[in-house]
Design an enzyme around this catalytic site. Structure first.
Site, PDB file in Angstrom:
ATOM      1  N   HIS A 166       0.814  -1.217   0.000  1.00 19.71           N
ATOM      2  CA  HIS A 166       0.000   0.000   0.000  1.00 19.71           C
ATOM      3  C   HIS A 166       0.848   1.269   0.000  1.00 19.71           C
ATOM      4  O   HIS A 166       0.358   2.356  -0.289  1.00 19.71           O
ATOM      5  CB  HIS A 166      -0.980   0.006   1.190  1.00 19.71           C
ATOM      6  CG  HIS A 166      -0.375   0.234   2.529  1.00 19.71           C
ATOM      7  ND1 HIS A 166      -0.125  -0.779   3.422  1.00 19.71           N
ATOM      8  CD2 HIS A 166       0.031   1.369   3.151  1.00 19.71           C
ATOM      9  CE1 HIS A 166       0.388  -0.289   4.533  1.00 19.71           C
ATOM     10  NE2 HIS A 166       0.499   1.038   4.387  1.00 19.71           N
TER      11      HIS A 166
ATOM     12  N   ASP B  57       0.035  -7.714   1.368  1.00 28.20           N
ATOM     13  CA  ASP B  57       0.405  -6.312   1.518  1.00 28.20           C
ATOM     14  C   ASP B  57       1.925  -6.138   1.518  1.00 28.20           C
ATOM     15  O   ASP B  57       2.482  -5.395   2.331  1.00 28.20           O
ATOM     16  CB  ASP B  57      -0.186  -5.716   2.797  1.00 28.20           C
ATOM     17  CG  ASP B  57      -0.120  -4.176   2.798  1.00 28.20           C
ATOM     18  OD1 ASP B  57       0.039  -3.595   1.703  1.00 28.20           O
ATOM     19  OD2 ASP B  57      -0.217  -3.581   3.884  1.00 28.20           O
TER      20      ASP B  57
ATOM     21  N   SER C 232       4.671   2.551   7.916  1.00 30.19           N
ATOM     22  CA  SER C 232       4.368   1.381   7.100  1.00 30.19           C
ATOM     23  C   SER C 232       5.544   0.985   6.229  1.00 30.19           C
ATOM     24  O   SER C 232       6.158   1.821   5.565  1.00 30.19           O
ATOM     25  CB  SER C 232       3.162   1.670   6.197  1.00 30.19           C
ATOM     26  OG  SER C 232       1.968   1.519   6.902  1.00 30.19           O
TER      27      SER C 232
END
Length: 359
Positions: A166, A196, A303
């Site tokens: 992402h 992911d 992230s």
């Protein structure tokens, strides 16, 4: 969701001179023994000579047995050398050594017992930060939908980097900044939206410090951990905490348009847990994976960064965080509920990512 060391020739035969000498009789003045002499008699005579110290005709036999003895000696020497190599291979910092020996494209991998942190700083957050920070990067991805900021973990010295899908999803341009401030452009090698995960590669990079990937199967609840990333663009931010839980079912969006909510605009990557949605709507296209839960502070921009054990091994890739504040508020922040993709999941997916991914 929120937006890691690395890194002979032949031996000299100590018996070589003796072997050359042994090719001739010990005393060339004595004739060789009769060919028909029984071996048992020869052994007895040798024993008599050895005991009495008197010369015997049997001493004229060439020392042809010496090479056999030397061969028996050479075996243990080779065995000891092999044992020494194995012992070195399981020592601290081994993964980096193996990586350098096998090539820059080899990912350094180890169990969680391998210590990347110097002994004098072992078990300290500062020690982990010093050892691993050079392997963590900031990622800025640009697309038609906007910009996102995330983090990544260098896994080879030539610039392969693991991050979240992402973080770079739908990006037309990717800029990566290392801990020393040097900037690179990067290309997407492969993506796996179901996990992911994404693998990107820096252009014209070499000599980078690769992180050591640990073994998340050995992680226990209560283990101390360190998180490193670029929350809100603050490169190389270090936080610490513990592993709060294992095998949490975290559901995230696989929609490319969601990827641009990460950082830059104060948004949070939406995810689902326990049947509830957090940080926004995950949409209709989602995937679920087992995650490590941590109370180490994670914020937008973390992230793709690293969750690290106290030996300096990467045990997870930070991927999601819960924020009690409204998802559109720039004041949103960590409340100690963060999630990371276990590093064993990453290692199992590397070949797929290098081949282009499963998307």
């Amino acid at each position: 969701m929120t937006e890691s060391f690395r890194r002979s020739g032949e031996y000299e035969n100590p018996y070589q001179g003796q072997q050359q000498h042994a090719s001739a009789p010990v005393n060339p003045e004595w004739p060789p023994p009769p060919a028909y002499e029984p071996a048992a008699s020869a052994q007895g005579a040798q024993g008599t000579h050895g005991a009495q110290g008197a010369p015997s005709a049997l001493l004229t036999e060439p020392v042809a047995q010496a090479p056999a003895s030397r061969r028996r000696t050479r075996g243990p020497i080779a065995l000891l050398a092999a044992v020494a190599f194995v012992a070195a291979a399981i020592g601290g910092g081994t993964a980096y050594g193996i990586q350098e020996l096998t090539g820059s494209g080899t990912v350094a991998s180890s169990s969680t017992s391998t210590s990347v942190v110097p002994t004098s700083q072992k078990g300290t957050v500062s020690g982990v930060a010093t050892a691993v920070s050079p392997s963590i990067v900031e990622i800025n991805a640009t697309s038609n939908a906007g910009e996102s900021t995330g983090s990544g973990v260098i896994i080879t010295s030539t610039g392969e980097i693991i991050t979240n899908n992402h973080v770079i999803s739908g990006a037309s341009q990717i800029k990566v900044t290392t801990s020393n401030g040097k900037s690179y452009t990067a290309e997407v090698v492969g993506t796996d939206s179901k996990k992911d995960l994404a693998l990107i590669k820096l252009r014209d990079a070499s000599g980078l410090k690769a992180a050591t990937l640990g073994d998340s199967a050995g992680v226990k609840v209560g283990d101390q951990v360190v998180a490193i990333g670029s929350p809100e663009g603050l490169t190389g931010t270090v936080t610490s905490g513990i592993v709060s839980a294992l095998d949490r079912d975290v559901t995230v969006s696989t929609d490319e348009s969601q990827g641009q909510q990460q950082g830059g605009g104060g948004g949070q990557w939406p995810f689902e847990f326990g049947g509830q949605q957090f940080n926004g709507d995950t949409g209709s296209s989602t995937t679920t994976y087992k995650a490590l839960q941590t109370d180490a502070s994670l914020n937008p921009g973390n992230s793709g960064g690293a969750l690290i054990d106290m030996n300096g091994n990467i045990i997870g890739i930070n991927s999601a965080m819960y924020s009690a504040a409204d998802a559109t508020s720039s004041s949103a922040g960590s409340v100690g509920l963060g999630f990371a993709i276990p590093i064993n999941t990453v290692k199992a997916d590397l070949s797929t990512l290098r081949a282009g991914g499963s998307d």
